[in-house]
Design an enzyme around this catalytic site. Structure first.
Site, PDB file in Angstrom:
ATOM      1  N   ASP A   1       0.872  -1.171   0.000  1.00  0.00           N
ATOM      2  CA  ASP A   1       0.000   0.000   0.000  1.00  0.00           C
ATOM      3  C   ASP A   1       0.912   1.225   0.000  1.00  0.00           C
ATOM      4  O   ASP A   1       1.544   1.527   1.004  1.00  0.00           O
ATOM      5  CB  ASP A   1      -0.884  -0.029   1.260  1.00  0.00           C
ATOM      6  CG  ASP A   1      -1.733   1.241   1.394  1.00  0.00           C
ATOM      7  OD1 ASP A   1      -1.693   2.090   0.492  1.00  0.00           O
ATOM      8  OD2 ASP A   1      -2.427   1.358   2.425  1.00  0.00           O
TER       9      ASP A   1
ATOM     10  N   LYS B   1       2.758  11.250  -3.143  1.00  0.00           N
ATOM     11  CA  LYS B   1       1.725  10.652  -3.991  1.00  0.00           C
ATOM     12  C   LYS B   1       0.885  11.715  -4.710  1.00  0.00           C
ATOM     13  O   LYS B   1       0.389  11.495  -5.798  1.00  0.00           O
ATOM     14  CB  LYS B   1       0.826   9.780  -3.111  1.00  0.00           C
ATOM     15  CG  LYS B   1      -0.086   8.831  -3.853  1.00  0.00           C
ATOM     16  CD  LYS B   1      -0.763   7.915  -2.851  1.00  0.00           C
ATOM     17  CE  LYS B   1      -1.717   6.933  -3.490  1.00  0.00           C
ATOM     18  NZ  LYS B   1      -2.302   6.034  -2.468  1.00  0.00           N
TER      19      LYS B   1
ATOM     20  N   GLU C   1      -7.303   0.413  -4.294  1.00  0.00           N
ATOM     21  CA  GLU C   1      -7.291   0.335  -2.832  1.00  0.00           C
ATOM     22  C   GLU C   1      -8.619  -0.153  -2.246  1.00  0.00           C
ATOM     23  O   GLU C   1      -8.621  -1.063  -1.414  1.00  0.00           O
ATOM     24  CB  GLU C   1      -6.864   1.683  -2.243  1.00  0.00           C
ATOM     25  CG  GLU C   1      -5.374   1.937  -2.474  1.00  0.00           C
ATOM     26  CD  GLU C   1      -4.963   3.397  -2.385  1.00  0.00           C
ATOM     27  OE1 GLU C   1      -5.790   4.218  -1.952  1.00  0.00           O
ATOM     28  OE2 GLU C   1      -3.813   3.705  -2.744  1.00  0.00           O
TER      29      GLU C   1
ATOM     30  N   ASP D   1     -13.276   4.934   1.358  1.00  0.00           N
ATOM     31  CA  ASP D   1     -11.843   4.970   1.616  1.00  0.00           C
ATOM     32  C   ASP D   1     -11.347   6.421   1.605  1.00  0.00           C
ATOM     33  O   ASP D   1     -11.161   7.009   0.544  1.00  0.00           O
ATOM     34  CB  ASP D   1     -11.139   4.128   0.540  1.00  0.00           C
ATOM     35  CG  ASP D   1      -9.615   4.130   0.674  1.00  0.00           C
ATOM     36  OD1 ASP D   1      -9.092   4.824   1.580  1.00  0.00           O
ATOM     37  OD2 ASP D   1      -8.956   3.440  -0.113  1.00  0.00           O
TER      38      ASP D   1
END
Lengths: 175, 622
Positions: B25, B86, B185, B207
Site C-alpha cells: 500500500d 503521492k 485500494e 476509503d
C-alpha cells in the site's frame, strides 16, 4: 466464436435468462481473465487480455436491452451504432420535440416533482416499446423487415438518452 | 505461449514451492508491505517493529532517508524533505502551481514537464521519490521473508487516472519490483473483509486516506469481487483536513502566512495532524505553537473542527451517492459498509457515512492496514501460491476515455465504470488526398470540453497508405488492461497495413527515459545492468518452457498435429540451450520464436477452456 450469443451458449433471442448470462460470464472470466496467467509470460497476458475484453464487451452487449437489440439488428445486417441515419417518422419526431420542450421547461422552473413525474411517463413509454420490440425480435421479425425494427430500436435509443438527461437534471437540482 | 495450467487430478502442475509475494500500500501519508504466511495475511515490520513507513523521503547531501528518520528532518530541512509525494504522481509542474497550494520545495520540471524537486541529490522526480519508499519496503520484505521477492501487487486509488497509474508502475519497476498487478485500494480492502467474513452480497467501501478519496460498490459472489461502480476525488484527504486546521491556527494567532518560514509551516502542519488525531477522542484540545514569530497557545474544539471539514465531508457523501446510483443499488441492498484509511477515524466521518447508508460501518480490520492485507492476499493468488479459481477481481475504469473531435469537444470511447480489461475500436478516415499521417488526442474525464478533461496522450499515426480523401479507413483500437492502463494500436482496413504509432504521453515518461532512470538510479548503482537483463530473460524463458511442458503433457496429443508438435519441441530445445548462454538478446529472440510456434496451440487451448466453462465443467476436469 464471434457471435456473442454463441460465446455465451445462449439462443439468439431478445428475451434471455439474466441469471444464466451472469453465471456464464463469471465462469468464462474465471477461465480467461489475465489474472489467471500472471506467471505464464507476456504472450499469455496479451492473449488473455484480448479474450477477457471480448467477454466483457459481449456481456455488456447482451445484458443491456438496448445494446442487445442493436446487436441483434447488426447480426441482421443493420449497423445502428455507426450510422448517421436519422429517424423518418414524423409522428415520433413531433412527440420527441414535445418531450424535449417539456424537459427544458421543467429545468427552467427547477421543478423536481415535475421531473420525477416526467421520468415515470417516459419509463412507461419505454417499457411499452421495449415489450413490442421484445415480441418482434423473439419472433424473428427483424429478419423479414429489418428497416422497420431498426426504426423502433432508434426510438428506444432516443428514450434512453432522454432518461439520462432527466436524471442529470434531477441531480443538478438535488444537490 | 498463452497456456492454461491443467493439472492431473491429485497432482500439482509443478513441484510445489511457495513463492515470495507481497502486497504494498503506497499511501499518501504512510506505506505498508504485507505478505501471506501460513495462510494468514500480515503486515511486515521494520527492525524497530514498526509496520507503518511514513511516506516521507529526505534528500541529504550524503544520504537519502525514508520513513521515520525522514520525518525527523521535516521541520529541520523542509525544503529537501518530500512529504505526501503521492499527490505529485503523474502531475506536471503546471498542475501543481494551478492548485495554488503552498509547498516548501524547490520545484523544477523534467523534460516533458513532470514535476520534480531540486535537492542536494540532484533533480528528483515524483516517480523516483516513490521508488525510494518502495525500495525501503522491498528491502524490508526481503529481510522478513528471507530472499528475493517474486512479485508484488501495488495498490492505487480507484480514482487514479492513467498517468498516475503508469507513474506508480514505473516507480515499482525502478525500485526493482516485479509488478504482478496494480489493484485499486477499495477493492483490496473488500478482499480483506470479504475473505474474512465469507458473506456474499453488496459491499460499499468508503476509503478516505491522507490525500485521496475513493468509494467503490462491489458485489461479492462465489469468490468473485465484481466492482459495479466507483467514484471519488484523487485530491481530497486527511491532508486537506490538516490544511484547514493550519489556516485556522494562523487566523486564530492573528498571523498571516507571508510572515511564516517554511519550517514554521511544516511545524504547523505537524501540529494540525496531532490535533486532528486527538480530537477523535477528546472534545477539545489545547495546542502550543513555537513559531519564528513567537509562541502561541490555542484551543480547538471538536465542534469547531467539524464545522471546518463539513464541506469536504459533504463532497465525499455526494460522490458516494453518485456511485450507488451508477451501480443501480439502493441503500437497503447493501450488506456491509467498510471503512478504510486513517481519515475514517474522524468521528464526524463515521457518523455521516453511517447516516447516509443507514448502517454502522465496519472497522474491525485496522483501517491503516486493511489495504495492504488485501493486496497481499491477491499477490498470493497471482503468484500461484493459491488456487486462482478461489478468487477473482473484476474491476472497472474510474473515468471515461475519449478522443478530441472537431471544435475542442470530447467523444467518449470507453465509458467510466466499464469492466476491465476492455477494448474498443474506432474508425477514422483521412480528409485530404494522399494524407499519410493523422493525429489523435486521447483524454480522460467526464466533461464535454477538451480543456476540462485530462490529456493522456497524443498519438501520431504514420505510414497511412496514400489514398483519396475519405478512402483510407483507419481502425484504432483502444485497450485498457487489468492494471487499468491504456494502450493503442491502429490498422488501415482496406490494405491491412498497420499504421505506426508514436505515443507522446502528456504526463509520463517514455520507455527510454525509464530505462535511463533505472540505469542511473541509486538503487541499482551497484548492480550490473547486463546481469539484471540476463537474469530477467532467463526467468521468462524458464516460465515459458515450464508452462509449455505442462500444456503439451496435458493437451499435446489432442490439439497438436505431429508436425506442429515436432516444430514446437525443436523450438523449445533451442530455447533451453540458448538460455544457458550469456546473451540476453539471443534468449529474448528464442522466446519470441517459441511464442510464435505455440501461438496456435495457445489459442486452441483457450477455446477449449471457454467451451468447458460453458459446459459447466471446471478446467481441470477436461
Amino acid at each position: 466464436m464471434d457471435n456473442y450469443f454463441e460465446l455465451f451458449g445462449l439462443p439468439e433471442q431478445y428475451s434471455l435468462d439474466q441469471t444464466a448470462l451472469t453465471n456464464t460470464f463469471r465462469d468464462l472470466q474465471k477461465s480467461v481473465h489475465p489474472d489467471q496467467f500472471v506467471s505464464q509470460g507476456e504472450q499469455a497476458q496479451r492473449l488473455a487480455v484480448q479474450q477477457s475484453a471480448q467477454i466483457n464487451d459481449a456481456f455488456q452487449t447482451l445484458k443491456v436491452p438496448l445494446k442487445r437489440a442493436q446487436y441483434m439488428l447488426q447480426l441482421a445486417g443493420i449497423d445502428l451504432q455507426a450510422e448517421q441515419h436519422t429517424l423518418r417518422d414524423s409522428a415520433f419526431l413531433m412527440q420527441q420535440m414535445e418531450w424535449r420542450e417539456h424537459l427544458e421547461a421543467l429545468k427552467q422552473a427547477e421543478d423536481l416533482d415535475g421531473l420525477e413525474q416526467f421520468s415515470d411517463t417516459i419509463a412507461a413509454a419505454q417499457k411499452q416499446l421495449n415489450d413490442k420490440i421484445a415480441q418482434a425480435l423473439d419472433a424473428g421479425q427483424h429478419h423479414q423487415d429489418a428497416p422497420t425494427w431498426a426504426n423502433e430500436v432508434r426510438k428506444l435509443s432516443f428514450m434512453n438518452k432522454l432518461m439520462v438527461e432527466i436524471a442529470q437534471a434531477e441531480d443538478a437540482l438535488d444537490y | 505461449m498463452a497456456l492454461l495450467q491443467i493439472a492431473e487430478p491429485g497432482q500439482s502442475t509443478a513441484p510445489h514451492q511457495t513463492k515470495r509475494a507481497v502486497g504494498i500500500d503506497l499511501g499518501t501519508t504512510h506505506s505498508l508491505v504485507a505478505s501471506v504466511r501460513s495462510g494468514q495475511a500480515e503486515t511486515l515490520v521494520d527492525a524497530n517493529g514498526q509496520a507503518i513507513l511514513p511516506s516521507v523521503v529526505s534528500y541529504q547531501t550524503d544520504e537519502i532517508l525514508t520513513g521515520y528518520p525522514a520525518v525527523a528532518q521535516s521541520e529541520i530541512d523542509p525544503v529537501n524533505t518530500i512529504v505526501s509525494v503521492k499527490r505529485f504522481m503523474g502531475r506536471s509542474l503546471a498542475d501543481v502551481q494551478a492548485r495554488g497550494q503552498k509547498f516548501p520545495y524547490q520545484f523544477c520540471e523534467t523534460e516533458n514537464g513532470l514535476v520534480a524537486f531540486d535537492t542536494p541529490q540532484g533533480k528528483i522526480n515524483a516517480i523516483e521519490t516513490s521508488s525510494h519508499l518502495l525500495t525501503t519496503l522491498r528491502q524490508r520484505a526481503e529481510h522478513s521473508l528471507g530472499g528475493d521477492i517474486d512479485g508484488a501487487v501495488i495498490t492505487v486509488p480507484a480514482y487514479f487516472d492513467d498517468a498516475q497509474r503508469q507513474a506508480t508502475k514505473d516507480a515499482a519497476q525502478l525500485a526493482g519490483l516485479k509488478v504482478l498487478r496494480l489493484i485499486n485500494e477499495p477493492t483490496a480492502a473488500a478482499v480483506a473483509y470479504g475473505l474474512d467474513s465469507g458473506d456474499e452480497g453488496v459491499i460499499v467501501v468508503y476509503d478516505l486516506g491522507g490525500g485521496t478519496f475513493d468509494v467503490s460498490v462491489l458485489r461479492l459472489q462465489k469468490g468473485i469481487f465484481e466492482v459495479l461502480a466507483t467514484g471519488g476525488d484523487s485530491a481530497l484527504g486527511g491532508d486537506d483536513f490538516d490544511q484547514l486546521l493550519v489556516d485556522d491556527f494562523i487566523t486564530q494567532a492573528g498571523l498571516n502566512s507571508g510572515q511564516l518560514s517554511q519550517a514554521d509551516l511544516r511545524h504547523l502542519a505537524n501540529a494540525a495532524r496531532r490535533v486532528k488525531e486527538q480530537l477523535s477522542d477528546l472534545a477539545s484540545v489545547a495546542v502550543s505553537l513555537k513559531l519564528s514569530t513567537g509562541e502561541y497557545q490555542l484551543e480547538v474544539s471538536r465542534q469547531h473542527f467539524e464545522q471546518l471539514i463539513e464541506p469536504l465531508v459533504r463532497k465525499t457523501l455526494r460522490a458516494s451517492k453518485r456511485a450507488l446510483k451508477d451501480a443501480s443499488i439502493s441503500p437497503d441492498e447493501i450488506l456491509q459498509v467498510v471503512m478504510v484509511g486513517g481519515s475514517t477515524r474522524v468521528p464526524k466521518v463515521r457518523a455521516d457515512v453511517a447516516a447516509l447508508f443507514g448502517k454502522a460501518p465496519l472497522t474491525s480490520i485496522d483501517p491503516d492496514k486493511v489495504v495492504a492485507l488485501g493486496a497481499a492476499l491477491q499477490a498470493d493468488v497471482l503468484v500461484g501460491n493459491k488456487n486462482a479459481d478461489d478468487m477473482l477481481l473484476l474491476d472497472v475504469i474510474p473515468l471515461s476515455l475519449g478522443l478530441e473531435t472537431m471544435g475542442g469537444l470530447v467523444e467518449k470511447v470507453i465509458p467510466r465504470n466499464s469492466t476491465i480489461p476492455i477494448a474498443k475500436a474506432q474508425e477514422f478516415t483521412t480528409f485530404k488526398d494522399g494524407q499519410t499521417a493523422m493525429m489523435i488526442h486521447v483524454l480522460q474525464g467526464e466533461r464535454e470540453l477538451v480543456d476540462d478533461c485530462r490529456s493522456l496522450a497524443r498519438f501520431t499515426l504514420r505510414d497511412i497508405p496514400p489514398l483519396a480523401a475519405g478512402a483510407a479507413h483507419i481502425r484504432v483500437t483502444f485497450q485498457v488492461d487489468a492494471d487499468g492502463l491504456l494502450s493503442v494500436s491502429a490498422m488501415e482496413k482496406s490494405t491491412g497495413v498497420s499504421a505506426a504509432i508514436d505515443v507522446k504521453p502528456s504526463y509520463g515518461l517514455s520507455e527510454d527515459e525509464i530505462t535511463q532512470m533505472i540505469k542511473s538510479s541509486i538503487t541499482h548503482a551497484k548492480e550490473d545492468m547486463t546481469a539484471r537483463m540476463l537474469a530477467e530473460q532467463r526467468v521468462e524463458a524458464e516460465r515459458v518452457l515450464e508452462a509449455l511442458d505442462v500444456a503439451i503433457a496435458a493437451d499435446g496429443d489432442k490439439l497438436l498435429s505431429c508436425d506442429e508438435r515436432d516444430g514446437l519441441l525443436a523450438g523449445m530445445a533451442e530455447l533451453k540451450q540458448v538460455a544457458q548462454g550469456q546473451d540476453d538478446k539471443a534468449i529474448e529472440l528464442a522466446i519470441e520464436r517459441v511464442n510464435k510456434l505455440s501461438e496456435v496451440f495457445a489459442a486452441r487451448r483457450m477455446d477449449v477452456s471457454i467451451r468447458s466453462a460453458l459446459a459447466g465443467h471446471k478446467v481441470d476436469e477436461v
